[in-house]
Design a protein around this motif. Structure first.
Motif, PDB file in Angstrom:
ATOM      1  N   THR A 363     -24.745  36.680  10.832  1.00 18.87           N
ATOM      2  CA  THR A 363     -24.288  36.794  12.211  1.00 18.87           C
ATOM      3  C   THR A 363     -22.965  37.523  12.333  1.00 18.87           C
ATOM      4  N   SER A 364     -22.001  37.169  11.486  1.00 15.35           N
ATOM      5  CA  SER A 364     -20.657  37.726  11.666  1.00 15.35           C
ATOM      6  C   SER A 364     -20.424  39.014  10.890  1.00 15.35           C
ATOM      7  N   ASP A 366     -18.676  39.407   8.495  1.00 19.29           N
ATOM      8  CA  ASP A 366     -17.291  39.407   8.014  1.00 19.29           C
ATOM      9  C   ASP A 366     -17.258  38.578   6.741  1.00 19.29           C
ATOM     10  N   SER A 369     -14.128  36.310   6.021  1.00 16.48           N
ATOM     11  CA  SER A 369     -14.055  35.150   6.913  1.00 16.48           C
ATOM     12  C   SER A 369     -15.096  34.107   6.550  1.00 16.48           C
ATOM     13  N   LYS A 400     -20.642  32.041  13.429  1.00 16.56           N
ATOM     14  CA  LYS A 400     -19.736  32.573  14.443  1.00 16.56           C
ATOM     15  C   LYS A 400     -20.037  34.031  14.700  1.00 16.56           C
ATOM     16  N   LEU A 401     -20.134  34.369  15.961  1.00 20.37           N
ATOM     17  CA  LEU A 401     -20.406  35.745  16.340  1.00 20.37           C
ATOM     18  C   LEU A 401     -19.096  36.414  16.705  1.00 20.37           C
ATOM     19  N   SER A 402     -18.864  37.593  16.193  1.00 21.93           N
ATOM     20  CA  SER A 402     -17.613  38.305  16.434  1.00 21.93           C
ATOM     21  C   SER A 402     -17.893  39.569  17.220  1.00 21.93           C
ATOM     22  N   THR A 405     -18.130  43.434  16.025  1.00 22.69           N
ATOM     23  CA  THR A 405     -18.619  43.412  14.645  1.00 22.69           C
ATOM     24  C   THR A 405     -20.138  43.312  14.694  1.00 22.69           C
ATOM     25  N   VAL A 407     -24.041  42.557  14.388  1.00 25.90           N
ATOM     26  CA  VAL A 407     -24.854  41.401  14.034  1.00 25.90           C
ATOM     27  C   VAL A 407     -26.178  41.921  13.480  1.00 25.90           C
TER      28      VAL A 407
END
Length: 1000
Positions: A363-364, A366, A369, A400-402, A405, A407
């Motif tokens: 999802t993120s 990252d 993170s 967590k969705l950013s 960034t 997906v």
């Protein structure tokens, strides 16, 4: 003003949380969103004697630092240099300190022209250490906080450069390295992961390392860095170094023959090539033992990603190669190529960190993170993962969705039958036309936009730049959003989508009357609300409520809710009849699961075990070397057919799937090939091949080569191949035809026939029961000439087209596609005679274009349709052709309405309707019946003003369809040019609304 306040005012930088979100960043010019950390440089105020604050995003400020001269002021000690520092939270301080440390470790500086020197106070100065920067503010007391080193303009540039190098060296020495930091240990773990095949075994190898470490007493290195190194493709570093460029660089560095290195490269592994010639080199010898750390390699790669000039790259490689063993250099090259050859991806690696890490990463995207959240506790030191306990369960691991960034997009698996679709979607489904465009994920954050492809790479600007002008209009209240969509070209004249591949810059001249249109089909984030866990139906309602469609620019995808297998089967049948690519099916209660294949895609070649797919029996004409694990062997093959008219061979497609490893190994000896190395001058006389299709090997004698059955989604016309441009989309080898040779394989003439009737001969009896609506629709045409039937069996005809065994119930073949039209007017056979006034009972057999009008003729040469006042003479024109030769491509290129889809609204008198239908036919339009009108580009009404009840009858028609009066058709006929719909749009009467609006 107190001394303390005056001191704060004199600091060269300031920091705070943005209060309103209105101020714009000095660098990127985008608003700094409310509550985000912003940092200001104090600059001269042009309107007064004082100074003003130039605010920046935190990341933008460090980009400014990276480009400025080394002597220009930057943040050395936040407490000394930044006003407002003491008012920040501990978390914000830690964030800024980490950014400063990362910047100082990785950012290159130019040698300053001035002569700064550090006048260090004798006893009161406190120098910031690397460990202090990485630590959280819980570990940084005011007494321990470092003070800045003052600079002056009295020393030489050499002193400044030397001082910075010494500082960097000192920091490296201050940080204690362990065996877990050794690059040699990293390589050992990679080898161990590559040796095992099972997913769980690969994860177990890394898990053991991250828990026990190299010496069994706990892991003492950086988990985040290890994960970044094991997943080099996620680091977002771009080196712009392809295999041949690397060979060129190292031929200079190692003083080796570039041609010899290129020849070795044909084995498919540039890292192995460079390792081999490194060991042979007399200019540079490999180190006896590995002394590099993963931190040093990471710093080297970060610096390399900033270099673009060949001389700079060679110089940078020279700084590390003498310290490398042959194995070190080989692994560094693989890191540059983003392929460690360990057959392990994010799922394998992140599962070793935490069981939920991979799901969060999907999802993120990252990595740092995700790993940080997966580790137990907070980051208290520069070595947060110094004990095995760091890898324990973490209660705060959440997806967590950013925003901004990418997906991972939700995907679709192949649907092979109606039964499979009903089983996978038990709650009902939304059936959506499968758009043949490019998947685009749109991120909007205020006035900032980003667009990501299916592979999460930025989309080329020329394809999406214009959408920033339309998306705010389409979503007027959408400040922040993430949309899932498809981008494709739309013909602004007809409203019809153009084929895949028309978005390229070089296509602009060819498609002047077309716009790039964004078809939005999902929304996963809207104004702070994450919609991932909302049902498909909820997400669709949000989209429908929020979007204001902009015709031909921002459109909502067309869907239909389906609950019955019969309805789905009939919808699939209609889509295939119209020549569309297929459908995407989505369970109405399904969530948006990034990276998961829980949607279904229906395409012709998926149904009935591929019985409906297009295929041809082609000859192996050439081959290319493979890459990766197939490097050094022929694994990509050039397939073609014999051109009887010119007595030579033409190319049709290149194929690399369908053979297992054992078959590939056998083919290396079985195929009689001659190596030409993609050299155009060595292409044999018998082969016609365009430059992109010149292979590494060509057949010695094509008549002695094997014949393979090549199956794909559909026949296409890509232009790059010499078989009249005909090719096969998504080709694969389905079997080796031992029963055929070159003389019984598909010839070019046979291929032309296959291409022409590509989707005409779909046996829908395999999909629909005899009682279906589509079946009855065809049965109702009692007086019409029957469609040409094919007797299908499990064998194949000599022309190479696939035959299908009929089921026990006789079925109809629906013949209609984007590439061809039927040889007679099957849909309205009884209408043929009435349209021509009933004078001629004989059906149409020929056609011609007379002054732009499409005219059909009987066998005796009598015209059957025309525009009033432009009736052609009796007798066949010189360019008349059999109706069986007519293609939609010809109709689109030569007729006025270019096969535009049109529906007739109710209200026409019988005689007038026949006249309108004849007029539309002559203009080259495609008139749809009531069951097909959902695909209408235009709806023609009998009057200029209509009640709302008439409009409601057309709720199943696409919203983009133009509702026009007959005047549009008459004006088009009189000018022989399609007229703008706006001037002829029907007007709604007062029972709908009181405003004088036009309905389009």
């Amino acid at each position: 003003m107190s001394d303390e306040e005056r001191s704060e005012e004199e600091k060269p930088f300031a920091v705070e949380r943005a209060k309103t979100g209105r101020a714009k960043c000095k660098k990127c010019k985008c608003p700094i969103e409310r509550d985000a950390i912003r940092v200001a440089k104090l600059v001269a105020n042009p309107f007064s004697d004082g100074k003003m604050k130039a605010w920046h995003h935190l990341s933008c400020l460090f980009e400014v630092f990276a480009k400025q001269r080394a002597s220009t002021k930057r943040i050395d000690d936040p407490e000394e240099d930044v006003s407002g520092w003491s008012e920040l939270s501990d978390e914000d301080k830690a964030t800024i300190l980490r950014r400063i440390e990362e910047f100082e470790n990785s950012s290159p500086f130019k040698t300053p022209k001035t002569k700064p020197v550090a006048n260090r106070p004798p006893s009161g100065s406190k120098k910031r250490k690397a460990t202090d920067v990485a630590a959280t503010t819980d570990d940084i007391s005011p007494e321990k906080k470092p003070k800045k080193a003052e600079r002056s303009d009295s020393t030489s540039s050499d002193d400044a450069s030397s001082s910075r190098k010494k500082t960097s060296e000192k920091r490296r020495k201050q940080k204690k390295t362990t065996k877990d930091d050794a690059f040699q240990e990293f390589q050992r773990v990679c080898r161990d992961i590559a040796k095992v095949d099972a997913y769980t075994d690969k994860t177990a190898v890394l898990r053991k390392m991250l828990v026990n470490g190299s010496e069994g007493d706990g892991f003492k290195s950086d988990v985040k860095l290890w994960c970044r190194m094991l997943l080099p493709g996620t680091a977002k570093r771009v080196y712009n170094l392809q295999s041949k460029q690397l060979v060129k660089l190292f031929s200079r560095l190692l003083l080796q023959s570039e041609n010899e290195m290129l020849e070795h490269l044909e084995q498919g592994d540039v890292a192995e090539t460079i390792r081999t010639f490194f060991e042979r080199s007399a200019a540079l010898k490999p180190a006896q033992r590995s002394v590099l750390t993963i931190q040093e390699v990471d710093e080297f790669l970060e610096r390399l990603s900033c270099l673009t000039k060949e001389d700079e790259q060679v110089h940078h490689f020279r700084s590390i190669v003498p310290r490398c063993t042959a194995g070190d250099l080989k692994m560094i090259i693989r890191l540059i190529k983003h392929d460690l050859r360990i057959n392990a991806g994010p799922k394998h690696i992140l599962a070793a960190v935490h069981q939920d890490a991979y799901e969060a990463f999907q999802t993120s995207r990252d990595l740092d993170s995700v790993v940080e959240r997966c580790l137990r506790g907070s980051w208290k030191s520069d070595e947060p993962s110094s004990s095995s306990s760091s890898l324990g369960p973490s209660p705060d691991v959440k997806i967590k969705l950013s925003l901004m960034t990418p997906v991972l997009p939700m995907l679709a698996e192949a649907c092979k039958s109606v039964e499979m679709a009903m089983k996978k979607c038990p709650n009902g489904m939304l059936a959506e036309v499968k758009y043949d465009g490019e998947r685009v994920q749109v991120h909007k954050k205020g006035n900032e936009f980003r667009y990501f492809s299916r592979s999460l790479k930025p989309v080329l600007p020329h394809k999406v730049n214009l959408f920033k002008n339309y998306i705010p209009e389409a979503f007027p209240d959408g400040d922040d959003l993430i949309l899932d969509s498809e981008i494709l070209m739309i013909d602004t004249t007809t409203g019809q989508p153009l084929p895949f591949g028309t978005l390229g810059v070089h296509k602009k001249a060819e498609f002047k009357d077309a716009n790039a249109c964004l078809f939005v089909f999902d929304c996963i984030y809207y104004n702070g609300d994450v919609l991932l866990h909302r049902s498909m139906m909820e997400r669709r309602r949000i989209l429908s409520k929020r979007i204001t469609e902009i015709p031909n620019r921002i459109m909502l995808s067309e869907v239909k809710e389906v609950h019955k297998s019969q309805d789905l089967a009939e919808m699939i049948a209609r889509v295939l009849k119209m020549g569309l690519e297929g459908l995407v099916l989505k369970d109405i209660r399904s969530k948006y699961e990034p990276g998961k294949r829980h949607w279904l895609k229906v395409k012709k070649d998926y149904l009935c075990d591929g019985a409906m797919a297009d295929s041809a029996d082609l000859v192996v004409l050439g081959a290319w070397y493979g890459t990766g694990n197939k490097g050094g062997i022929m694994s990509i093959f050039l397939m073609g057919c014999y051109d009887e008219d010119h007595d030579d061979w033409v190319t049709v497609t290149k194929v690399h799937t369908g053979h297992d490893d054992a078959t590939l190994a056998m083919l290396q000896d079985q195929l009689d090939m001659v190596k030409i190395g993609k050299d155009p001058s060595k292409v044999p006389f018998w082969l016609r091949a365009n430059k992109p299709m010149i292979p590494d090997f060509v057949a010695r004698d094509p008549k002695k080569q094997p014949v393979w059955e090549i199956t794909g989604a559909e026949f296409t016309n890509q232009g790059v191949h010499t078989a009249d441009g005909i090719s096969i989309r998504f080709p694969r080898v389905t079997r080796i035809r031992h029963d055929k040779d070159w003389s019984t394989a598909t010839s070019l003439n046979s291929l032309r026939r296959l291409f022409k009737r590509s989707s005409e001969s779909i046996d829908l009896g395999l999909l629909l029961p005899p009682s279906s609506e589509c079946e009855r629709e065809s049965d109702d045409e009692q007086d019409s000439p029957r469609l040409e039937r094919k007797s299908k069996s499990s064998s194949k005809r000599n022309d190479g087209s696939k035959s299908i065994k009929k089921n026990s119930s006789p079925s109809k073949l629906f013949r209609k596609s984007k590439d061809s039209v039927r040889s007679d007017s099957t849909e309205r056979n009884n209408e043929e005679n009435s349209l021509s006034g009933g004078e001629h009972a004989e059906r149409a057999k020929f056609y011609a274009f007379v002054n732009g009008d499409y005219i059909e003729y009987t066998g005796a040469g009598i015209p059957l349709n025309w525009i009033e006042g432009r009736k052609p003479r009796d007798g066949l024109p010189p360019d008349a052709k059999p109706l069986s030769n007519l293609t939609i491509n010809e109709l689109k290129s030569k007729s006025v309405l270019k096969s535009t889809t049109v529906s007739l609204a109710p209200g026409f008198e019988n005689g007038k309707e026949k006249e309108i239908r004849r007029l539309l036919k002559t203009l080259g339009a495609k008139v749809l019946n009531d069951r097909e009108r959902f695909a209408s580009a235009y709806v023609v009404h009998s009057c200029e003003e209509i009640p709302s009840s008439v409009v409601r009858e057309f709720e199943d028609v696409a919203k983009a369809a133009r509702h026009v009066s007959v005047s549009w058709l008459e004006a088009t006929a009189s000018t022989s040019q399609a007229q703008p719909a706006e001037q002829h749009a029907v007007q709604l009467v007062a029972d709908y609304c009181s405003c004088p609006c036009l309905h389009r």
